[in-house]
Design a protein around this motif. Sequence first.
Motif, mmCIF file in Angstrom:
data_model
loop_
_atom_site.group_PDB
_atom_site.id
_atom_site.type_symbol
_atom_site.label_atom_id
_atom_site.label_comp_id
_atom_site.label_asym_id
_atom_site.label_seq_id
_atom_site.Cartn_x
_atom_site.Cartn_y
_atom_site.Cartn_z
ATOM 1 N N LYS A 232 -0.535 -9.168 -4.986
ATOM 2 C CA LYS A 232 -1.544 -8.171 -4.594
ATOM 3 C C LYS A 232 -2.950 -8.764 -4.658
ATOM 4 C CE LYS A 232 0.772 -3.826 -5.810
ATOM 5 N NZ LYS A 232 0.722 -2.615 -6.682
ATOM 6 N N ASP B 237 0.831 -1.210 0.000
ATOM 7 C CA ASP B 237 0.000 0.000 0.000
ATOM 8 C C ASP B 237 0.863 1.256 0.000
ATOM 9 O OD1 ASP B 237 0.976 -0.337 2.511
ATOM 10 O OD2 ASP B 237 -0.944 -0.147 3.550
ATOM 11 N N ASP C 87 -5.656 -9.081 -1.560
ATOM 12 C CA ASP C 87 -6.998 -8.508 -1.626
ATOM 13 C C ASP C 87 -8.066 -9.578 -1.438
ATOM 14 O OD1 ASP C 87 -5.879 -6.030 -2.041
ATOM 15 O OD2 ASP C 87 -6.033 -6.133 -4.233
#
Length: 945
Positions: free
Chosen positions: A915, A857, A919
Amino acid sequence: MNATIERINEVGSAFVEFALPMLIQSGLLILILLSVDLLLRRKVRAVFRYWIWMLVLVKLLLPTSLSSPLSVGYWFGDELAYLDATPAPTSAPKVDVAPIPAAESQPVPDIRRAEASTRAPATVAVEPTAHPLEPAATEPIRPISLASPAATPLSWQAVALLVWLAVLVAMALLLLQRALFVKRLVAQASKANHPMTEVLAQCCDRMAVKQRIDLRISASATSPAVCGLSNPVILVPENLARAFSSGELRVVMLHELAHIKRGDLWVNLAATTLQIFYFYNPLLWLANAMIRRAREQAVDEMVLVEMGDNARQYPQTLLSVAKMAFKRPALSLRLTGVVESRSALTGRIKHILNRPMPKTAKLGIIGLAVVLAAAAVLLPMAAFMPGSPELVVKGTVKDALTGKPIAGARVFDDGYGPTPLWNQIRAGERSEWGAITNAAGEYSFLTWPEHHSISAQALGYKPERGSLYDNHFTVNENDEEAMNFLLVPDAVSGPPSVWSEMSQSDLGGRIVDAAGSPVADAQVALCTDKIGAKMSHGKLEPIRSEVGSSIVRTDDEGKFTLGRRPADSFILIVADDRGFALVRADEYADSREIRLQEWGRIEGQVARGRAAEGDKIWMSSLPNSTWFRHKREYSYETECGAEGHFVFEKVPAGWFEVGYLIRTGDSGWSITSRTPVEVEEGETAEITLGGSGRPVVGRFVTPAGYDKSIYFGNGLRALSRTRPDEPRPDDYDRMTKREQQQWRTQWRKTDQYRQYSDAYWHNPNWRHYTFRISDDGSFRIEDVIGGKYDLTVWIEERLTGRGRPEEIAGYYGSIEVPEMPGGRSDEPLDLGELELSMHEPLRIGDVAPVFEARTLDDKDLKLIDYRGKYVLLSFWQPVSDPEFERLKILAAGYNAAGRLEVIGLGGNDTLEEVKRYVDENDIPWPQIFTGQEFRSGIAEDYRIP
């Protein structure tokens, strides 16, 4: 009756677990002491040799698990302290119960054991809802269908126990008869006259014996002797009392008083008692003979010292006593006396005449120090155990009928570990040596990293016991091990057969032989992707501890039931003396009748010039296309004869591999020359191990500039036939690793994969070799046939018993062995010098490598900012099922109290895939991308492979 036999089997198992290690340890000690005695017999005094031999009696009183860092057991204790005699699980009649799959359990956490790993830590413990050893609040026990109970057979351990007890009682009766004989002998003897009692009183003063001694004259005794533990009595033969002068009687009295002063009567009783208990040890009979010889020689030395200038009279007096004693039957052999046998007397006189006159009969400070040092080195023979246990044993305990967790069950190490302090252990907490299950049936405890037997007990259930490892003398090489238990309630019952009540959704059937007759008491096992079974020498056994098993037996009509039919693919395996059967789900017919096939066999030969370690020959099934869906194993072991010939009986039809055992390191063994063989139904397959191919030689070296020494005695050494390339789609290289994994999973379900797998494993030219590396790095692999091979070597640190040894070097390469005329050549293929890739492992106590990085992030993260906190570094990759749910529970439990911070380091795939995985799984802690390979940066600093 079954309960009684099960109890005898249990006690027999405990007996063998103690008796066999004691036999090995005491036998080794006796051989060592015998060698020392032969070397020092003419150089040291008898009193020293006597006390050295006393170590044998002390050893027999000590536990076999005794260890010391000063002893030989520090290096060899694992071979001497434990022999696995784990009994078969004592479960309900006709039903074999084994642990459930580890995948269904929820391990108990321990923040102290958190590591940087691709596998997430365990879950948080749950507070108990039941008192320890009270049954959990589960559903009432429902009747289930079981085959007709049959009598539980006596195990071989139980038979050994019963034989031992029978001989023990017989020898104890002989000892009692001896005691009664001595009692009668003393009662029949008359009081000695005054002159003799005066001689005795003078001798007592001279020997400083203040105890009251009774002197009696016996018409039955043939030699002077002493008896009586608390009230000693000296017996003098009547003819000797009349014939001997006062000087000769004084010599006799000094000898018998020396026995009393030294406490020989008590030692003789102890030696006799221990001889009875350990009668099965032939070396102990020899040791007791050596003790008696050293005892008499030590007494002779004491008498010579007391006689001073008159010592020359002593040998002549012994001869005079012997002349009288050997004229009549030697009844005095039942006592401790001057003369016990002709050979012993001859040896004593030679010892007196050939040795200088002793100046003292005492052991002395130096002698005592040497004896104590010998005791410290030789008596403890168990492996050295560190002060604090390091191995985590964890798992679950559940009801075998309902599958519900059992709270309050006690699970403990009943091998090396001390008895757990149950009053200090709370359910669900990790403790030492044992644990109490929480409401979820979970347990976790710490123990030493040696071979273990683990037991589980709960009120209202039959106890279960299992071994963490299949082989003997095994040292654990992992930080934790899982063992799950299914406990059978004591009150399990059910109708003999509910065949008529079975529905189409139930899994059951009828076993018949080739003639169609029902087969009673046959074993039937269910194998799926979660539970399995192992076949060994025509018998079915529970599979490894982390995999559950469901094995039942047929009733008198050959019928069986295994509960509900699995929705997915399965295999049924049947084993009986009359044959075997293997039935896949698509072959399971509505008739449910399974016909046995005839067993095959393997007959083979180890090539001339090749020697199997311990003559051990091993056989197992080759992998096949169903291994990923059905958990089943085949494990056979036999011994070859002097000419290398061996036979495996009761082998099912199929492809197997056979090899022989060799030593691959200082503490490791493995199977080499593993050769495929196909067994046909009812046929004998023939095989030869070795004798073809050529030697492959070489030498492993360290890189230039590496100046540390390398220990080559531990680690993996393997030369395996290269696997052919898998067929892949054109866009395979453009897939992410997770997509590649998904493609391989689907491909393994196709006929193409089955053909590929069978072509590789069912190839008569497939081979796998293991070998040993010499101290200088050189090696030689025998009988390598032509073809392409992968050479894999791991060099590990020396095994110390203190945790898992780290890998410090490795080699990974390919070689090609040219084909040879006639398939055989004695000329070695020299690979030359092979350079090792060196690794410097991180160790407990090392400073953690610091790092700085950007998170997914887009935030800066510095490890130094976490100073003073517990930090868990979770290295993971999307294709390895990182178990983030468990890690979330751990983080929520400890992070809420500010005790733990978690940092994720994902990689070994693309950044986009990492990623996406984060998620999809809603991972709350910071994540760092470590690159598409775990070969650089942070992963390399933390030695992630």
